[in-house]
Enzyme design. Structure first.
Site, mmCIF file in Angstrom:
data_model
loop_
_atom_site.group_PDB
_atom_site.id
_atom_site.type_symbol
_atom_site.label_atom_id
_atom_site.label_comp_id
_atom_site.label_asym_id
_atom_site.label_seq_id
_atom_site.Cartn_x
_atom_site.Cartn_y
_atom_site.Cartn_z
ATOM 1 N N HIS A 1 84.476 14.144 55.636
ATOM 2 C CA HIS A 1 84.924 14.925 54.676
ATOM 3 C C HIS A 1 84.331 16.362 54.976
ATOM 4 O O HIS A 1 83.413 16.532 55.547
ATOM 5 C CB HIS A 1 84.243 14.660 53.167
ATOM 6 C CG HIS A 1 82.915 14.257 52.962
ATOM 7 N ND1 HIS A 1 81.990 15.445 52.652
ATOM 8 C CD2 HIS A 1 81.998 13.411 53.351
ATOM 9 C CE1 HIS A 1 80.871 15.166 52.533
ATOM 10 N NE2 HIS A 1 80.670 13.837 53.050
ATOM 11 N N ASP B 1 83.762 18.914 52.733
ATOM 12 C CA ASP B 1 83.096 19.655 51.436
ATOM 13 C C ASP B 1 81.667 19.554 51.684
ATOM 14 O O ASP B 1 81.188 18.174 52.381
ATOM 15 C CB ASP B 1 83.660 19.220 50.121
ATOM 16 C CG ASP B 1 83.495 17.891 49.802
ATOM 17 O OD1 ASP B 1 83.577 17.101 50.827
ATOM 18 O OD2 ASP B 1 82.890 17.535 48.989
ATOM 19 N N ASP C 1 76.275 16.717 56.453
ATOM 20 C CA ASP C 1 76.970 15.881 55.574
ATOM 21 C C ASP C 1 78.163 16.611 55.140
ATOM 22 O O ASP C 1 77.995 17.418 54.076
ATOM 23 C CB ASP C 1 75.784 15.464 54.649
ATOM 24 C CG ASP C 1 76.355 14.738 53.569
ATOM 25 O OD1 ASP C 1 77.480 14.191 53.603
ATOM 26 O OD2 ASP C 1 76.038 14.490 52.339
ATOM 27 N N GLU D 1 84.547 14.969 48.575
ATOM 28 C CA GLU D 1 83.838 13.673 48.645
ATOM 29 C C GLU D 1 82.790 13.844 47.744
ATOM 30 O O GLU D 1 82.299 12.753 47.049
ATOM 31 C CB GLU D 1 83.701 13.114 50.125
ATOM 32 C CG GLU D 1 83.008 11.858 50.399
ATOM 33 C CD GLU D 1 81.433 11.675 50.160
ATOM 34 O OE1 GLU D 1 81.034 10.621 50.332
ATOM 35 O OE2 GLU D 1 80.996 12.720 50.037
ATOM 36 N N GLU D 2 82.051 14.844 47.867
ATOM 37 C CA GLU D 2 80.699 15.135 47.061
ATOM 38 C C GLU D 2 80.881 15.222 45.663
ATOM 39 O O GLU D 2 79.831 14.971 44.908
ATOM 40 C CB GLU D 2 79.955 16.418 47.589
ATOM 41 C CG GLU D 2 79.784 16.310 49.224
ATOM 42 C CD GLU D 2 78.499 15.421 49.602
ATOM 43 O OE1 GLU D 2 78.056 15.016 48.750
ATOM 44 O OE2 GLU D 2 78.182 15.406 50.837
ATOM 45 N N ASP E 1 80.025 9.041 58.511
ATOM 46 C CA ASP E 1 79.303 9.738 57.208
ATOM 47 C C ASP E 1 77.813 9.293 56.960
ATOM 48 O O ASP E 1 77.162 9.167 55.796
ATOM 49 C CB ASP E 1 79.865 9.658 55.982
ATOM 50 C CG ASP E 1 79.663 10.858 54.750
ATOM 51 O OD1 ASP E 1 78.721 11.746 55.299
ATOM 52 O OD2 ASP E 1 80.150 10.654 53.762
#
Length: 426
Positions: free
Chosen positions: A95, A97, A158, A192-193, A215
């Site tokens: 991801h 974001d 991340d 995703e976050e 991830d």
């Protein structure tokens, strides 16, 4: 059985490869891609597409001609197969974001070469110190090159470390068409976050049988199990009256909610006191006025059936709070968020087994662990693409103390190269 000579040649090839993960990550983190939980758009912030557009351009430069960004913020691309046969298409996913918890704007990445084991003082805010006491994993990475932010922002490893790994993987495989592998799909997701990472993924267009998210944290970790998750909202209703004439009439919903929250256990059943395979119930927001107050919870457990047990317990506490405030009432609603990917992966043992074989070929000891959280892979698994999680080296996530080892990222690239070959060999 795979040809041992070919495997050895490929191991030597990847060992001599000049990886691009560090350079890529340090560029990618400088693009602000923070997602927004309060937004109702898809993606939640348009700025996430700034990085996605860059990734499409870089994929095109690698001669991956079908790479494109769709209107929902997803990047789809294909690394063409180099061998014939009935080989399942696999997908690598990360991801773009970063978390809303800490600023991701104007990130200044710093490369600390040949880390010596000492505390890392970040120059733009010297009160931010990454210590081995708080981050003991650093002691395993002595001699590695460590990337941090400068002290004012999170780093964004991340999951831009995962993005950099997949991009480096794509570069390597496109440069080495002699490596046998089937069709490989690439997926970069937004949001995703904020729990909406795969809401609008077109699974038919993705067209992959199995997948792997990049991830995870420590080198060697392979995650095939995660929390099952619900969101619960408890809404209390009071009775309004003029405060000057409220005796015997007014019931303050905020006080009912406060009494309810005070009933929550302090020594168990909460994130700050649980670990391992223990579940928890956690209040994440509180809103209130005299007539109406609501508390929102996240409910987590590895055992999906246990979620209902937690929710019934929470509901009984709400009933007890209302009973102590005559005239008040409450509503209790639950919304499913995601489920434990292990429930799907157990049906396809080859997905984890092939990953373990790739770790072995890459010389990385494999440790299966459980995620006390969720990933895009958990939801993708239930959408028809069984999808465990591979490490990236990202540590101290969602904070100014975030860091990542370059050598961890490079090891993940090597594993993914071997993983593609393992699937082809099957």
């Amino acid at each position: 059985m795979p040809d041992l000579k070919i495997i050895i040649q490929h191991i030597m090839s990847i060992q001599n490869y000049e990886h691009t993960t560090a350079e890529r990550l340090m560029r990618y983190v400088q693009i602000d891609t923070q997602s927004d939980p309060s937004s109702s758009t898809q993606p939640s912030t348009e700025k996430q597409k700034d990085l996605s557009r860059m990734l499409v351009e870089e994929l095109h430069a690698l001669s991956i001609t079908d790479a494109h960004l769709d209107e929902h913020g997803y990047v789809y691309a294909t690394i063409p197969a180099t061998t014939d046969g009935d080989i399942p298409t696999i997908c690598f996913c990360s991801h773009v974001d970063t978390a809303p918890d800490c600023s991701g704007k104007d990130v200044r990445p710093i490369l600390h070469r040949n880390y010596d084991g000492s505390d890392i003082v970040l120059p733009d805010d010297t009160s931010v110190v990454i210590t081995t006491q708080e981050h003991p994993y650093l002691l395993k990475r002595i001699g590695d090159d460590i990337i941090t932010a400068s002290g004012k922002t999170l780093l964004g490893a991340d999951d831009k470390a995962g993005v950099a790994i997949i991009m480096d993987l794509a570069a390597y495989l496109m440069q080495h068409p002699e490596i046998p592998h089937g069709k490989i799909r690439i997926l970069f997701t937004p949001d995703e976050e904020v729990g909406r990472g795969v809401n609008a993924v077109d699974m038919k267009k993705l067209d992959a049988r199995f997948g792997y998210t990049l991830d995870g944290g420590e080198r060697g970790h392979l995650e095939g199990e995660n929390f099952s998750a619900d969101a619960a909202v408890v809404t209390f209703h009071g009775v309004s009256a003029h405060p000057g004439y409220a005796k015997g009439k007014m019931v303050n919903a905020m006080k009912v909610a406060a009494a309810f929250l005070d009933m929550l256990p302090r020594n168990e059943w909460c994130p700050e006191t649980t670990s391992g395979d223990e579940g928890f119930v956690h209040p994440v927001s509180l809103q209130g006025e005299l007539e109406r107050a609501s508390a929102t919870f996240i409910v987590r457990d590895f055992n999906t059936a246990q979620l209902q047990v937690h929710e019934e317990r929470l509901k009984s506490l709400a009933a007890a709070a209302v009973a102590s405030f005559p005239g008040s009432s409450f509503e209790f609603t639950v919304k499913e968020q995601y489920r434990n990917m292990a429930e799907i992966l157990v049906q396809y043992p080859e997905v984890m087994a092939n990953a373990e074989e790739a770790y072995r070929r890459a010389g990385v000891p494999c440790e299966r662990i459980s995620i006390r959280g969720g990933t895009d892979g958990s939801r993708l698994s239930f959408m028809g693409m069984p999808c465990p999680n591979i490490f990236t080296g990202e540590m101290g996530i969602h904070s100014k103390q975030e860091y990542v080892s370059v050598q961890d990222m490079n090891a993940a690239v090597s594993i993914c190269v071997h993983l593609a070959q393992v699937w082809a060999g099957k």
